[in-house]
Design a protein around this motif. Structure first.
Motif, mmCIF file in Angstrom:
data_model
loop_
_atom_site.group_PDB
_atom_site.id
_atom_site.type_symbol
_atom_site.label_atom_id
_atom_site.label_comp_id
_atom_site.label_asym_id
_atom_site.label_seq_id
_atom_site.Cartn_x
_atom_site.Cartn_y
_atom_site.Cartn_z
ATOM 1 N N ASP A 5 12.227 11.384 -15.654
ATOM 2 C CA ASP A 5 11.271 11.556 -14.565
ATOM 3 C C ASP A 5 10.021 10.716 -14.877
ATOM 4 O O ASP A 5 9.362 10.934 -15.902
ATOM 5 N N LEU A 6 9.690 9.775 -14.004
ATOM 6 C CA LEU A 6 8.574 8.866 -14.237
ATOM 7 C C LEU A 6 7.381 9.156 -13.320
ATOM 8 O O LEU A 6 6.436 8.369 -13.247
ATOM 9 N N ARG A 7 7.407 10.291 -12.634
ATOM 10 C CA ARG A 7 6.391 10.550 -11.612
ATOM 11 C C ARG A 7 4.970 10.585 -12.167
ATOM 12 O O ARG A 7 4.051 10.061 -11.551
ATOM 13 N N GLU A 8 4.774 11.196 -13.311
ATOM 14 C CA GLU A 8 3.421 11.289 -13.862
ATOM 15 C C GLU A 8 2.921 9.914 -14.307
ATOM 16 O O GLU A 8 1.738 9.581 -14.125
ATOM 17 N N ASN A 9 3.802 9.104 -14.871
ATOM 18 C CA ASN A 9 3.428 7.736 -15.240
ATOM 19 C C ASN A 9 3.011 6.941 -14.006
ATOM 20 O O ASN A 9 2.029 6.182 -14.031
ATOM 21 N N GLY A 10 3.758 7.122 -12.926
ATOM 22 C CA GLY A 10 3.427 6.433 -11.676
ATOM 23 C C GLY A 10 2.089 6.882 -11.130
ATOM 24 O O GLY A 10 1.299 6.063 -10.645
ATOM 25 N N ILE A 24 0.829 -1.205 0.000
ATOM 26 C CA ILE A 24 0.000 0.000 0.000
ATOM 27 C C ILE A 24 0.862 1.252 0.000
ATOM 28 O O ILE A 24 0.518 2.257 -0.631
ATOM 29 N N VAL A 25 2.013 1.211 0.678
ATOM 30 C CA VAL A 25 2.868 2.393 0.725
ATOM 31 C C VAL A 25 3.406 2.747 -0.660
ATOM 32 O O VAL A 25 3.672 3.910 -0.954
ATOM 33 N N VAL A 26 3.568 1.733 -1.510
ATOM 34 C CA VAL A 26 3.992 2.000 -2.896
ATOM 35 C C VAL A 26 2.898 2.757 -3.634
ATOM 36 O O VAL A 26 3.163 3.739 -4.344
ATOM 37 N N LEU A 27 1.652 2.328 -3.453
ATOM 38 C CA LEU A 27 0.520 3.038 -4.053
ATOM 39 C C LEU A 27 0.455 4.480 -3.563
ATOM 40 O O LEU A 27 0.180 5.404 -4.333
ATOM 41 N N GLU A 28 0.717 4.683 -2.278
ATOM 42 C CA GLU A 28 0.680 6.035 -1.714
ATOM 43 C C GLU A 28 1.768 6.915 -2.318
ATOM 44 O O GLU A 28 1.537 8.091 -2.614
ATOM 45 N N ALA A 29 2.945 6.334 -2.517
ATOM 46 C CA ALA A 29 4.032 7.101 -3.141
ATOM 47 C C ALA A 29 3.697 7.452 -4.587
ATOM 48 O O ALA A 29 3.938 8.586 -5.035
ATOM 49 N N LEU A 30 3.133 6.520 -5.325
ATOM 50 C CA LEU A 30 2.730 6.786 -6.712
ATOM 51 C C LEU A 30 1.657 7.874 -6.757
ATOM 52 O O LEU A 30 1.690 8.762 -7.610
ATOM 53 N N ALA A 31 0.689 7.792 -5.828
ATOM 54 C CA ALA A 31 -0.393 8.780 -5.771
ATOM 55 C C ALA A 31 0.134 10.163 -5.413
ATOM 56 O O ALA A 31 -0.495 11.177 -5.731
#
Length: 335
Positions: free
Chosen positions: A304-309, A251-258
């Motif tokens: 930078d992959l932040r928007e894809n994430g 879940i923490v991975v999802l939170e970081a992506l969000a």
């Protein structure tokens, strides 16, 4: 249709991923107007949706069966993610697996967060139907906020130019906590913060010693922090580095992506179906690889992959999870 959401030992587990998942379930049901109760004494329900693994959990299942109620077991846990956690967990793991199999076999339907965890459970010999459904993430909670980010930086007395790498998890070797500290040794110019807490008496000595002080000066163990400070850290940090060895989702991975955060993970099977190296995150397998990747991510040498994430997180938003959960309930009742 009314659901009894059952969660045993809530105070003990509220800081865990299962605790977060339980909160997400309530929000998901509210988003699609499905009636639910969390009161064990309320017998006016159609489906028991159970999240936990204690003796009371098994009693709740037996009670539901006697009343001819449908039972859905949320399979958050496996033998694999029980190992390398508490003292003695590896010795107890085979017995824990037998206990899980007994519980999972008692359900009319299983729900598990990822295709990977479904395969693991199927390999236990369980024949009950299994649906894959992400634990979901609350997108609005992790939007950038200058106020939250300021609270985060003030709490840790961070200078404006100070670069920060964070991780979130219990003090388990399985979570990669020892690797997090080892990698931090290569970057004294960056601050590494590990959010999360586990009673130190319950974890092996090598983890206990690291948390108590056997770590570089640039590493901070914050303890359990939630709310604005953690949410500000997710959006304001320069990198989320999570070298976990085993998850059923993360879940923490999802939170970081969000949070539109840069994400660096260990390449493990649980991510195969929904995360891809160099597309919506970066992945490594060794500390040497992590050091190389961090150097290039932090200096802007990698894309930078932040928007894809973030778009990956959008697909697992709470309302979307609510719609799928409602469909599962309806299918189980019809069956």
């Amino acid at each position: 249709m009314k659901i009894l959401l059952y969660f045993e030992s809530q105070k003990l587990l509220e800081k865990s991923g299962i605790g977060r998942a339980f909160t997400h379930q309530k929000k998901a049901l509210e988003s699609v107007n499905v009636q639910y109760t969390t009161k064990n004494s309320d017998m006016n329900y159609d489906i028991l949706h159970i999240n936990t693994y204690g003796l009371n959990s098994y009693r709740m299942v037996r009670q539901a069966k006697k009343r001819n109620k449908k039972v859905i077991y949320h399979a958050h846990s496996t033998e694999e993610d029980f190992r390398n956690s508490f003292i003695g967990s590896n010795l107890l793991a085979p017995f824990y697996k037998k206990h899980l199999v007994r519980l999972y076999n008692s359900a009319d339907q299983l729900i598990t967060p990822t295709p990977y965890s479904k395969k693991v459970i199927e390999n236990y010999g369980i024949k009950n139907p299994i649906k894959v459904l992400s634990n979901g993430v609350s997108l609005e909670k992790f939007q950038q906020s200058k106020t939250k980010e300021q609270k985060f930086r003030e709490y840790f007395s961070l200078k404006p130019e100070q670069k920060v790498i964070i991780s979130v998890g219990l003090y388990f070797e399985r979570k990669g906590i020892l690797d997090f500290v080892k990698v931090a040794e290569s970057f004294p110019e960056y601050t590494f913060i590990w959010f999360g807490h586990t009673p130190l008496y319950s974890v092996p000595a090598k983890v206990r010693q690291v948390v108590r002080g056997n770590h570089p000066k640039n590493v901070i163990f914050s303890g359990y922090i939630k709310g604005d400070i953690l949410e500000g850290a997710y959006t304001n940090a320069d990198l989320f580095f999570f070298p976990s060895y085993e998850e059923t989702e993360g879940i923490v991975v999802l939170e970081a992506l969000a949070s539109r955060q840069n994400v660096l993970l260990r390449a493990i099977p649980v991510y195969n179906e929904w995360l891809k190296d160099k597309e919506n995150c970066y992945m490594g397998t060794t500390n040497e690889a992590f050091v190389s990747l961090i150097e290039r991510i932090m200096t802007g040498k990698l894309p930078d992959l932040r928007e894809n994430g973030y778009q990956t997180a959008v697909e697992k938003s709470i309302p979307k999870i609510g719609e799928q959960l409602k469909e599962i309930y309806e299918e189980v009742l019809e069956r």
